[in-house]
Design a protein around this motif. Structure first.
Motif, PDB file in Angstrom:
ATOM      1  N   GLU A  82      13.893  31.712  54.757  1.00 57.41           N
ATOM      2  CA  GLU A  82      15.098  32.732  55.178  1.00 57.41           C
ATOM      3  C   GLU A  82      14.322  33.995  55.931  1.00 57.41           C
ATOM      4  OE1 GLU A  82      18.418  34.804  52.562  1.00 57.41           O
ATOM      5  OE2 GLU A  82      16.673  33.988  51.591  1.00 57.41           O
ATOM      6  N   ARG A  83      15.343  34.559  56.867  1.00 59.21           N
ATOM      7  CA  ARG A  83      14.928  35.440  57.510  1.00 59.21           C
ATOM      8  C   ARG A  83      15.239  37.014  56.960  1.00 59.21           C
ATOM      9  NH1 ARG A  83      16.070  35.788  63.969  1.00 59.21           N
ATOM     10  NH2 ARG A  83      14.123  36.661  64.388  1.00 59.21           N
ATOM     11  N   ARG A  84      14.275  37.600  56.468  1.00 58.58           N
ATOM     12  CA  ARG A  84      14.820  38.819  55.747  1.00 58.58           C
ATOM     13  C   ARG A  84      14.038  40.125  56.453  1.00 58.58           C
ATOM     14  NH1 ARG A  84      14.607  37.863  49.279  1.00 58.58           N
ATOM     15  NH2 ARG A  84      16.677  36.582  49.392  1.00 58.58           N
TER      16      ARG A  84
END
Length: 89
Positions: A82-84
């Motif tokens: 996931e890109r956070r």
């Protein structure tokens, strides 16, 4: 000199110059695979495992179909996260 009936040693330690690994060709292949499979998808914890397996098989198969890289073994590793906002090296 070797007799005509005697076999000639054809063992090669390295691939020939025109069969050397070309990372640019593989980068294009990987980018195309990622765009085809992940374009428009949002991260899903349950789906990420299947995406990784599918991408790994697809990239490996495409590399084998190239038939450009003889005498190489392929190791394909795919990680989907996931890109956070954090960076990855």
């Amino acid at each position: 000199m070797a007799d005509e009936d005697e076999a000639v040693n054809t063992y090669q330690i390295r691939p020939r110059t025109h069969h050397k690994f070309q990372p640019g060709v593989v980068k294009v292949l990987i980018q195309e695979s990622l765009n085809e499979d992940l374009d428009g998808k949002t991260y899903d914890v349950d789906g990420a495992t299947d995406w990784c397996k599918g991408l790994t098989e697809k990239i490996t198969q495409k590399m084998k179909e190239l038939k450009t890289f003889k005498r190489y073994k392929y190791v394909v590793q795919v990680v989907v996260g996931e890109r956070r906002g954090q960076g990855i090296k």
